[in-house]
Design a protein around this motif. Structure first.
Motif, PDB file in Angstrom:
ATOM      1  N   LEU A 135       0.841  -1.193   0.000  1.00 41.46           N
ATOM      2  CA  LEU A 135       0.000   0.000   0.000  1.00 41.46           C
ATOM      3  C   LEU A 135       0.878   1.246   0.000  1.00 41.46           C
ATOM      4  O   LEU A 135       1.426   1.634   1.028  1.00 41.46           O
ATOM      5  CB  LEU A 135      -0.907  -0.022   1.232  1.00 41.46           C
ATOM      6  N   SER A 136       1.021   1.854  -1.173  1.00 41.83           N
ATOM      7  CA  SER A 136       1.814   3.084  -1.258  1.00 41.83           C
ATOM      8  C   SER A 136       0.952   4.270  -0.862  1.00 41.83           C
ATOM      9  O   SER A 136      -0.149   4.425  -1.364  1.00 41.83           O
ATOM     10  CB  SER A 136       2.334   3.273  -2.683  1.00 41.83           C
ATOM     11  N   PHE A 137       1.493   5.089   0.036  1.00 42.06           N
ATOM     12  CA  PHE A 137       0.763   6.283   0.433  1.00 42.06           C
ATOM     13  C   PHE A 137       1.412   7.521  -0.147  1.00 42.06           C
ATOM     14  O   PHE A 137       1.261   8.609   0.378  1.00 42.06           O
ATOM     15  CB  PHE A 137       0.655   6.368   1.959  1.00 42.06           C
ATOM     16  N   GLY A 138       2.160   7.326  -1.244  1.00 43.36           N
ATOM     17  CA  GLY A 138       2.847   8.474  -1.813  1.00 43.36           C
ATOM     18  C   GLY A 138       2.784   8.546  -3.319  1.00 43.36           C
ATOM     19  O   GLY A 138       3.642   9.145  -3.947  1.00 43.36           O
ATOM     20  N   HIS A 139       1.763   7.924  -3.889  1.00 46.97           N
ATOM     21  CA  HIS A 139       1.754   7.873  -5.346  1.00 46.97           C
ATOM     22  C   HIS A 139       1.475   9.207  -6.009  1.00 46.97           C
ATOM     23  O   HIS A 139       1.775   9.384  -7.183  1.00 46.97           O
ATOM     24  CB  HIS A 139       0.782   6.799  -5.843  1.00 46.97           C
ATOM     25  N   ALA A 140       0.906  10.155  -5.256  1.00 43.25           N
ATOM     26  CA  ALA A 140       0.650  11.469  -5.839  1.00 43.25           C
ATOM     27  C   ALA A 140       1.971  12.143  -6.209  1.00 43.25           C
ATOM     28  O   ALA A 140       2.005  13.005  -7.078  1.00 43.25           O
ATOM     29  CB  ALA A 140      -0.140  12.330  -4.873  1.00 43.25           C
ATOM     30  N   ALA A 141       3.064  11.751  -5.553  1.00 43.53           N
ATOM     31  CA  ALA A 141       4.369  12.326  -5.895  1.00 43.53           C
ATOM     32  C   ALA A 141       4.659  12.122  -7.379  1.00 43.53           C
ATOM     33  O   ALA A 141       5.137  13.029  -8.060  1.00 43.53           O
ATOM     34  CB  ALA A 141       5.459  11.682  -5.050  1.00 43.53           C
ATOM     35  N   PHE A 142       4.337  10.950  -7.883  1.00 41.04           N
ATOM     36  CA  PHE A 142       4.614  10.662  -9.299  1.00 41.04           C
ATOM     37  C   PHE A 142       3.655  11.421 -10.208  1.00 41.04           C
ATOM     38  O   PHE A 142       4.022  11.834 -11.302  1.00 41.04           O
ATOM     39  CB  PHE A 142       4.543   9.158  -9.563  1.00 41.04           C
ATOM     40  N   LEU A 143       2.434  11.600  -9.703  1.00 43.16           N
ATOM     41  CA  LEU A 143       1.460  12.400 -10.445  1.00 43.16           C
ATOM     42  C   LEU A 143       2.005  13.821 -10.612  1.00 43.16           C
ATOM     43  O   LEU A 143       2.007  14.385 -11.711  1.00 43.16           O
ATOM     44  CB  LEU A 143       0.142  12.428  -9.672  1.00 43.16           C
ATOM     45  N   ILE A 200       4.582   4.054   5.269  1.00 42.86           N
ATOM     46  CA  ILE A 200       5.122   5.265   5.895  1.00 42.86           C
ATOM     47  C   ILE A 200       6.298   5.804   5.080  1.00 42.86           C
ATOM     48  O   ILE A 200       6.439   7.013   4.899  1.00 42.86           O
ATOM     49  CB  ILE A 200       5.566   4.959   7.349  1.00 42.86           C
ATOM     50  N   LEU A 201       7.147   4.911   4.598  1.00 42.90           N
ATOM     51  CA  LEU A 201       8.289   5.368   3.789  1.00 42.90           C
ATOM     52  C   LEU A 201       7.820   6.100   2.537  1.00 42.90           C
ATOM     53  O   LEU A 201       8.333   7.170   2.203  1.00 42.90           O
ATOM     54  CB  LEU A 201       9.163   4.171   3.396  1.00 42.90           C
ATOM     55  N   THR A 202       6.841   5.520   1.854  1.00 38.57           N
ATOM     56  CA  THR A 202       6.366   6.182   0.632  1.00 38.57           C
ATOM     57  C   THR A 202       5.709   7.519   0.976  1.00 38.57           C
ATOM     58  O   THR A 202       5.904   8.511   0.266  1.00 38.57           O
ATOM     59  CB  THR A 202       5.354   5.298  -0.119  1.00 38.57           C
ATOM     60  N   LEU A 203       4.983   7.543   2.091  1.00 41.53           N
ATOM     61  CA  LEU A 203       4.356   8.792   2.525  1.00 41.53           C
ATOM     62  C   LEU A 203       5.428   9.843   2.811  1.00 41.53           C
ATOM     63  O   LEU A 203       5.311  11.000   2.404  1.00 41.53           O
ATOM     64  CB  LEU A 203       3.506   8.539   3.778  1.00 41.53           C
TER      65      LEU A 203
END
Lengths: 251, 390
Positions: free
Chosen positions: B61-69, B119-122
């Motif tokens: 579960l990545s909580f940071g995919h908006a970064a790529f957006l 948490i890391l991806t966030l």
């Protein structure tokens, strides 16, 4: 010639000495059983063979390769497969997928990107996996989800997953634990058949019926130490073993 | 069995393509047939499909995919600034740059699993958000957001070429057909069809991945990573490949957003945006093919509807009632609309997670089984689900 060589292996968990100068020598093409009372260190020893645990000191060589420090997937790629005490399967996947995955691992190595062609196109692997499922009597359930199997069936599935890889060495941690007598006998027959084809096996087992039907060689582990290593006949009559294992009762 | 899976997939794909292409008509009756919303459906569909390749298949579960957006959007706008308003180089750079970022972030984050991975991806995404917002202002134009100015180089811009985003002269914002359809107005827009092509492509690639040995390995990661190792497979490169692919999908979506409106702001990378794609995927049905698209459309549609409603609109609705009753009702409802529409989203999300753990797609399937009984047999994907084209 020794196929799997274990020399002076020590493993300590805090104050507990789980393995104490363990030596073991498994000949190629034989079934070697490791027996011993609960807590003797049998599973710990097996964990040292597959990269789950790292011994503090000692040597574990298989077919001329040191297994120490290798990751579990690397050890499997050397040719060592393992059946666990609690079956480790892919519970969300179908039985046929469960068996195809190890077949892929054997054919393509630890990683290969097959992202385009559908799985169905792998007819050879599929056939091989189906044959394997038939061998362990699970072919009719090939498309069921593996998590729905009974415990005994899960273990047979896990066995199929290991066998489809045609390993050089098969490690079995209590392959018949929790099985009904009929299932146990079926499993013994299955394992015997495999052994006759020359597969080297190391078996941990509580059930003496299983041990004496399968093993050509037995090591007895007690409190982290190998107290005897001999043929089944000699082990049966060994007073030291009877003392340690059954508190003096006759095997 | 293999034949039916293939046939089902072909049917699924055909229905999907038809519904997407007929999007402006299909969605006209619910008042969603205007370019901005249609484009959002398609673009966030791409985003969610990509996210689902990681989350739905591997369970990471990545909580940071908006970064790529966000990275995709910035890259695309930079191409507009440096070259010209052609969308192709913008999308290429968006996908390439997001792939590089995904490779680095994925490599580090995938050393851990479960909550630690999330948490890391966030953390990475928040770092990138803050960098974009303040530190990297020369590249991102900070708070204002990156946009194209008249004094930008635009080396390839010629006198005749359009001054809005275009595909070799076809303007993204142009509505080329506005038919009346059953009394509703449908707007056919080039931007939507451009994004729709990518949505279909994204869906098709995801379908291939789902059915491939690679997809099977990803499901194996989710099911039992231990067994995978003892089976001779190294889970890391599999998860990393999935992470990079889904990062590229996100970058493509970000690039497409910039193609529709040549702006990029840091808020696109904020954690709320990362959370949104998680909601879309779970709401629609994680691990299913259509679910994420459905979830993305559902959320974007609700957003469009609810955020438009305000006090005056509410007064209008209840004008037929006695004053006190209308006031009371609008007092109760107003926190859930306009700015507060997230409250509605939250409530809906809870309801769906509790009552339909399989997501909307599961609901559609149950409904289909309930209504249709036997017809179509035991089809795994209800090709006749209400509005999967969103």
């Amino acid at each position: 010639m020794s196929y799997l060589t274990v020399k002076n292996v020590n493993k300590r968990f805090g104050g507990l000495k789980a393995l104490n100068e363990v030596n073991l020598s498994v000949e190629k093409g034989t079934v070697h059983a490791i027996i011993g009372p609960n807590g003797a260190g049998k599973s710990t020893l097996l964990n040292c063979f597959v990269g789950r645990l790292m011994p503090d000191t000692g040597i574990v060589d298989f077919d001329g390769v040191s297994l120490l420090g290798l990751k579990p997937y690397e050890i499997n790629q050397v040719g060592v497969s393992r059946v666990f005490q609690t079956p480790e399967i892919f519970g969300d996947l179908s039985l046929i997928e469960n068996v195809m995955i190890p077949a892929f691992a054997r054919r393509d190595g630890a990683f290969r990107m097959h992202g385009w062609e559908p799985v169905e196109n792998e007819r050879d692997l599929r056939l091989r996996a189906m044959d394997m499922l038939a061998d362990v009597g699970l072919a009719p359930r090939a498309n069921d989800v593996a998590g729905t199997l009974s415990r005994g069936d899960k273990r047979r599935l896990e066995l199929a997953m290991c066998l489809v890889q045609q390993p050089k060495l098969l490690l079995l941690d209590e392959p018949t634990a929790g099985m009904a007598r009929a299932d146990t006998n079926a499993t013994i027959d299955l394992l015997k058949g495999i052994a006759e084809r020359g597969l080297t096996m190391v078996v941990i087992e509580h059930d003496m019926h299983v041990v004496f039907s399968l093993a050509q060689r037995i090591s007895v582990l007690a409190q982290g130490t190998v107290i005897a290593e001999d043929s089944p006949e000699n082990i049966k009559g060994n007073p030291k073993v009877q003392e340690a294992y059954l508190g003096g009762a006759h095997l | 069995m293999s034949a039916t899976v293939k046939d089902n997939d072909r049917l699924l794909l055909t229905v999907f393509v038809i519904l997407v292409l007929a999007g402006p008509i299909v969605l006209a009756p619910i008042g969603a047939s205007y370019p901005d919303l249609l484009q959002r459906f398609a673009i966030y569909g791409v985003f969610a499909i990509g996210f689902n390749i990681l989350f739905g298949l591997t369970g990471y579960l990545s909580f940071g995919h908006a970064a790529f957006l966000g990275v995709g959007s910035y890259a695309a706008v930079w191409m507009f600034k440096l070259l010209n308003y052609n969308v192709i180089p913008a999308l290429v750079l968006a996908v390439v740059v997001s792939a590089v970022f995904a490779l680095v972030i994925g490599y580090v984050s995938l050393r851990r699993s479960g909550i630690y991975f999330s948490i890391l991806t966030l953390a990475f995404a928040q770092m990138m958000y803050n960098l974009a917002y303040s530190v990297l202002t020369p590249i991102t134009n900070g708070e204002t957001g990156l946009q194209v100015y008249t004094d930008d180089p635009q080396w390839l811009q010629t006198a005749g070429s359009p001054t809005t985003t275009n595909l070799f002269g076809i303007r993204m914002n142009e509505v080329f057909w506005k038919p009346e359809f059953l009394g509703f107005e449908a707007q056919f827009n080039y931007g939507y069809y451009f994004a729709a092509v990518f949505l279909i492509l994204a869906f098709y690639i995801a379908l291939r991945i789902f059915r491939s040995p690679f997809g099977m390995m990803l499901r194996a990661v989710k099911s039992n990573q231990n067994r995978m190792g003892y089976t001779g497979l190294n889970p890391r490169p599999y998860t990393l490949a999935a992470f990079v692919i889904s990062g590229m999908y996100a970058g493509l979506a970000g690039g497409l957003l910039a193609c529709m409106d040549p702006l990029a702001g840091a808020e696109r990378m904020q954690w709320t945006a990362s959370g949104e794609v998680v909601l879309m995927t779970i709401l629609g049905g994680a691990g299913t093919l259509l679910g994420p698209v459905l979830g993305a459309g559902f959320i974007k549609y609700l957003e469009a509807i609810f955020s438009k409603v305000n006090e005056t609109v509410l007064q209008d609705w209840f004008s037929f009632m006695p004053d006190w009753m209308g006031d009371a009702l609008s007092f109760v409802i107003s926190p859930f609309v306009g700015e507060g529409w997230h409250l509605t989203l939250g409530a809906l999300f809870m309801a769906i997670v509790i009552f339909l753990p399989g997501g909307l797609i599961d609901g559609a399937r149950q409904l289909g089984r309930w209504i249709g009984g036997g017809f179509g047999g035991g089809d795994r994907k209800p090709a006749h689900s209400p509005v999967p084209a969103e």
